[in-house]
Each structure stands twice: as C-alpha cells, then as structure tokens.
Design a protein around this motif. Structure first.
Motif, PDB file in Angstrom:
ATOM      1  N   LEU A   1      17.579   6.403  -3.399  1.00 35.14           N
ATOM      2  CA  LEU A   1      16.747   6.459  -2.215  1.00 35.14           C
ATOM      3  C   LEU A   1      16.163   7.853  -2.046  1.00 35.14           C
ATOM      4  O   LEU A   1      16.793   8.851  -2.386  1.00 35.14           O
ATOM      5  CB  LEU A   1      17.549   6.098  -0.962  1.00 35.14           C
ATOM      6  CG  LEU A   1      18.339   4.791  -0.999  1.00 35.14           C
ATOM      7  CD1 LEU A   1      18.991   4.556   0.355  1.00 35.14           C
ATOM      8  CD2 LEU A   1      17.448   3.622  -1.390  1.00 35.14           C
ATOM      9  N   SER A   2      14.964   7.906  -1.486  1.00 33.62           N
ATOM     10  CA  SER A   2      14.311   9.170  -1.189  1.00 33.62           C
ATOM     11  C   SER A   2      13.910   9.210   0.271  1.00 33.62           C
ATOM     12  O   SER A   2      13.582   8.184   0.866  1.00 33.62           O
ATOM     13  CB  SER A   2      13.059   9.355  -2.053  1.00 33.62           C
ATOM     14  OG  SER A   2      13.380   9.399  -3.426  1.00 33.62           O
ATOM     15  N   CYS A   3      13.922  10.387   0.841  1.00 32.37           N
ATOM     16  CA  CYS A   3      13.471  10.614   2.208  1.00 32.37           C
ATOM     17  C   CYS A   3      12.568  11.830   2.208  1.00 32.37           C
ATOM     18  O   CYS A   3      13.032  12.950   1.951  1.00 32.37           O
ATOM     19  CB  CYS A   3      14.661  10.834   3.136  1.00 32.37           C
ATOM     20  SG  CYS A   3      14.221  11.405   4.797  1.00 32.37           S
ATOM     21  N   ALA A   4      11.307  11.607   2.487  1.00 34.95           N
ATOM     22  CA  ALA A   4      10.335  12.686   2.583  1.00 34.95           C
ATOM     23  C   ALA A   4      10.207  13.101   4.041  1.00 34.95           C
ATOM     24  O   ALA A   4       9.914  12.278   4.904  1.00 34.95           O
ATOM     25  CB  ALA A   4       8.992  12.237   2.033  1.00 34.95           C
ATOM     26  N   ALA A   5      10.421  14.377   4.299  1.00 36.04           N
ATOM     27  CA  ALA A   5      10.416  14.905   5.658  1.00 36.04           C
ATOM     28  C   ALA A   5       9.232  15.828   5.869  1.00 36.04           C
ATOM     29  O   ALA A   5       8.868  16.609   4.987  1.00 36.04           O
ATOM     30  CB  ALA A   5      11.713  15.650   5.946  1.00 36.04           C
ATOM     31  N   SER A   6       8.653  15.762   7.053  1.00 41.13           N
ATOM     32  CA  SER A   6       7.596  16.678   7.438  1.00 41.13           C
ATOM     33  C   SER A   6       7.756  17.027   8.910  1.00 41.13           C
ATOM     34  O   SER A   6       8.417  16.311   9.660  1.00 41.13           O
ATOM     35  CB  SER A   6       6.211  16.079   7.176  1.00 41.13           C
ATOM     36  OG  SER A   6       6.005  14.911   7.950  1.00 41.13           O
ATOM     37  N   GLY A   7       7.152  18.123   9.312  1.00 41.59           N
ATOM     38  CA  GLY A   7       7.200  18.523  10.704  1.00 41.59           C
ATOM     39  C   GLY A   7       8.461  19.257  11.114  1.00 41.59           C
ATOM     40  O   GLY A   7       8.676  19.479  12.305  1.00 41.59           O
ATOM     41  N   ILE A   8       9.286  19.625  10.161  1.00 42.05           N
ATOM     42  CA  ILE A   8      10.502  20.366  10.431  1.00 42.05           C
ATOM     43  C   ILE A   8      10.609  21.529   9.455  1.00 42.05           C
ATOM     44  O   ILE A   8       9.950  21.539   8.414  1.00 42.05           O
ATOM     45  CB  ILE A   8      11.769  19.498  10.339  1.00 42.05           C
ATOM     46  CG1 ILE A   8      11.932  18.935   8.917  1.00 42.05           C
ATOM     47  CG2 ILE A   8      11.728  18.371  11.359  1.00 42.05           C
ATOM     48  CD1 ILE A   8      13.235  18.213   8.686  1.00 42.05           C
TER      49      ILE A   8
END
Length: 114
Positions: A20-27
């Motif tokens: 699984l992958s989790c792409a984060a933005s805004g942090i």
C-alpha cells in the motif's frame, strides 16, 4: 489543505502480499509521525502500524512479522508492505498522522479471500 491518498489495495488470496502507498500533501511530511489504520465492517478503526519522522516503527501484535511500514520523505509517501495476508486482514486501510487528526482520505480496500 491536508490531502492523503491511499492506493495499492486489492483482492488477494490468503498468504499473498500487497504493498500500500499513501501520498501526503499539505503537511510538513518530514517531521510528521505517520501511521496506517484499518477498519473492518462493523468494527472500530484500528491502529495497525506507526512510523516516526526518524523511521522508528511499531505494529499492532496481530501484524508483527508480516507487515512493514516505511516512508520516503523525498516523495512524501508512506508505505505498508503486507505479507502472508490472512482473511482477518480484510479491511479498508487508511493512512494518517499517528494521532489520526488529519482529514481522512478515502482509504484503499484490502480483501483477503479464497
């Protein structure tokens, strides 16, 4: 705006693997402790694995030895490698801060079944 986008789920047979992958933005990802959670039908959301900004990981007992959480700070991405999957791992998987206080993404469905 914090955005968390999970991907990589699917249908697998018992004993199979998924990443699984989790792409984060805004942090400020590099200094954020992150985690994977899961929620099975009729159950509360469960903390599965955490990883500190420095890469130190912890896991719920039920996945120890089977799951590995990791992060790539250059890509603002958290991963969950899941091996030897069991039917009881079936759930929607979500990423978040390890305190769970960011806005939840849509999650990614993991189904383990013959």
């Amino acid at each position: 705006q914090v955005q968390l986008v999970e991907s990589g789920g699917g249908l697998v047979q018992p004993g199979g693997s998924l990443r699984l992958s989790c792409a984060a933005s805004g942090i400020m990802f590099r200094v954020s402790a992150m985690a994977w959670f899961r929620q099975a039908p009729g159950k509360q959301r469960e903390l599965v694995a955490t990883i500190t900004s420095g890469g130190s990981a912890n896991y719920v007992d039920s996945v120890k030895g089977r799951f590995t959480i990791s992060r790539d700070n250059a890509k603002n991405t958290v991963y969950l490698q899941m091996n030897n999957l069991k039917p009881e791992d079936t759930a929607v998987y979500y990423c978040n801060h390890n305190g769970g206080y960011y806005t939840w993404g849509q999650g990614t469905q993991v189904t383990v079944s013959s």
